[in-house]
Design a protein around this motif. Structure first.
Motif, PDB file in Angstrom:
ATOM      1  N   ARG A 232      37.730   9.891   2.433  1.00 35.26           N
ATOM      2  CA  ARG A 232      37.672   8.551   1.861  1.00 35.26           C
ATOM      3  C   ARG A 232      36.244   8.031   1.841  1.00 35.26           C
ATOM      4  NH1 ARG A 232      42.856   5.351   4.548  1.00 35.26           N
ATOM      5  NH2 ARG A 232      44.483   6.727   3.718  1.00 35.26           N
ATOM      6  N   LEU A 233      35.973   7.256   0.805  1.00 34.94           N
ATOM      7  CA  LEU A 233      34.659   6.624   0.715  1.00 34.94           C
ATOM      8  C   LEU A 233      34.674   5.336   1.527  1.00 34.94           C
ATOM      9  CD1 LEU A 233      34.070   6.966  -3.126  1.00 34.94           C
ATOM     10  CD2 LEU A 233      33.140   8.430  -1.322  1.00 34.94           C
ATOM     11  N   ASN A 234      33.554   5.055   2.201  1.00 35.47           N
ATOM     12  CA  ASN A 234      33.464   3.771   2.899  1.00 35.47           C
ATOM     13  C   ASN A 234      33.006   2.688   1.929  1.00 35.47           C
ATOM     14  OD1 ASN A 234      30.577   3.825   2.745  1.00 35.47           O
ATOM     15  ND2 ASN A 234      30.533   5.168   4.553  1.00 35.47           N
ATOM     16  N   ALA A 235      33.006   1.455   2.393  1.00 35.95           N
ATOM     17  CA  ALA A 235      32.693   0.316   1.526  1.00 35.95           C
ATOM     18  C   ALA A 235      31.288   0.416   0.953  1.00 35.95           C
ATOM     19  CB  ALA A 235      32.863  -0.982   2.306  1.00 35.95           C
ATOM     20  N   LYS A 236      30.377   1.012   1.694  1.00 36.01           N
ATOM     21  CA  LYS A 236      28.998   1.132   1.233  1.00 36.01           C
ATOM     22  C   LYS A 236      28.863   2.171   0.130  1.00 36.01           C
ATOM     23  CE  LYS A 236      24.338   2.091   3.009  1.00 36.01           C
ATOM     24  NZ  LYS A 236      23.554   2.460   4.217  1.00 36.01           N
ATOM     25  N   GLU A 237      29.663   3.230   0.208  1.00 35.77           N
ATOM     26  CA  GLU A 237      29.555   4.338  -0.756  1.00 35.77           C
ATOM     27  C   GLU A 237      30.265   4.056  -2.073  1.00 35.77           C
ATOM     28  OE1 GLU A 237      29.479   7.938   2.594  1.00 35.77           O
ATOM     29  OE2 GLU A 237      31.369   7.211   1.723  1.00 35.77           O
ATOM     30  N   LYS A 238      31.372   3.309  -2.015  1.00 33.53           N
ATOM     31  CA  LYS A 238      32.217   3.126  -3.189  1.00 33.53           C
ATOM     32  C   LYS A 238      31.490   2.641  -4.445  1.00 33.53           C
ATOM     33  CE  LYS A 238      36.992   2.659  -1.656  1.00 33.53           C
ATOM     34  NZ  LYS A 238      38.177   1.771  -1.624  1.00 33.53           N
TER      35      LYS A 238
END
Length: 230
Positions: free
Chosen positions: A141-147
């Motif tokens: 899963r992507l974190n909020a920073k990566e999305k």
């Protein structure tokens, strides 16, 4: 490789039996109250015979230099599956029935070797899209920073390369030094049970060969490296 027309013709006498076996499986799935306990057990083993009967064609068509273990099977709430384990690579392919679909699932192992793959690897991967209802699952899963920068839900190639690159960045940063292998996810392809038997055989045989060869290319890199250390 065995000619597909020859293979399909050889299986022609089994189509009526397969149709009956599939029908009883669907009765057990959708009308469980009409099936007593003895018949439940019988239908389970019968469905397993159906899956084995089709799967043996995967090996005939591919002519893999490998040995296979298909002795393990399992049931789940919406269907059942057979494990097709490659003894050479120690990779298990799932071949099964789920609701009103046949499905084939393969993990993408040794995916830390993605960086060594040529365009032929990606061409073969995309060929799966022409053979059935194809999807790639997993990959972390992507974190909020990566999305905002790398989120993508439509391209399998992008998702796989993205997962690999994020893994490599973590490795370089030293944040996760204990990770030595990347769990990239799984390739899944489905066919509706309404598909006729010749078409199912053709597409499933081709898909299995592609999934095997994709994993083989990744495994071979690690296998050669291990041999050099001996």
């Amino acid at each position: 490789m065995t000619d597909l027309i020859t293979l399909i013709n050889k299986n022609q006498p089994d189509f009526e039996t397969w149709e009956h076996q599939l029908g009883e499986h669907l009765q057990l799935l959708y009308e469980p109250g009409t099936v007593d306990e003895d018949d439940r057990v019988r239908i389970f083993y019968q469905t397993n015979e159906l899956l084995i009967g089709i799967a043996k064609n995967f090996f005939t068509y591919g002519k893999f230099k490998d040995e296979w273990d298909n002795s393990k099977c399992s049931m789940f709430p919406f269907g059942q599956y057979l494990l097709l384990r490659s003894k050479k690579m120690d990779i298990a392919f799932h071949w099964g029935v789920e609701w009103n679909h046949f499905y084939l699932e393969a993990p993408v192992l040794y995916s830390e070797n993605i960086r060594f793959m040529t365009d032929d690897f990606w061409t073969a991967l995309l060929e799966l899209k022409s053979l059935g209802e194809f999807e790639f699952t997993g990959g972390g899963r992507l974190n909020a920073k990566e999305k905002p920068y790398v989120e993508n839900k439509t391209s399998t190639v992008f998702q796989m390369i993205r997962s690999f690159m994020l893994f490599q960045v973590d490795q370089m940063s030293g944040d996760y030094p204990h990770y030595t292998s990347l769990d990239l996810g799984s390739l899944i392809i489905k066919w509706p049970m309404s598909k006729d038997w010749p078409a199912l055989l053709e597409h499933a045989c081709k898909a299995f060969r592609l999934m095997y060869n994709l994993n083989y290319q990744l495994w071979k890199i690690s296998d050669l490296a291990a041999k050099k250390l001996k």
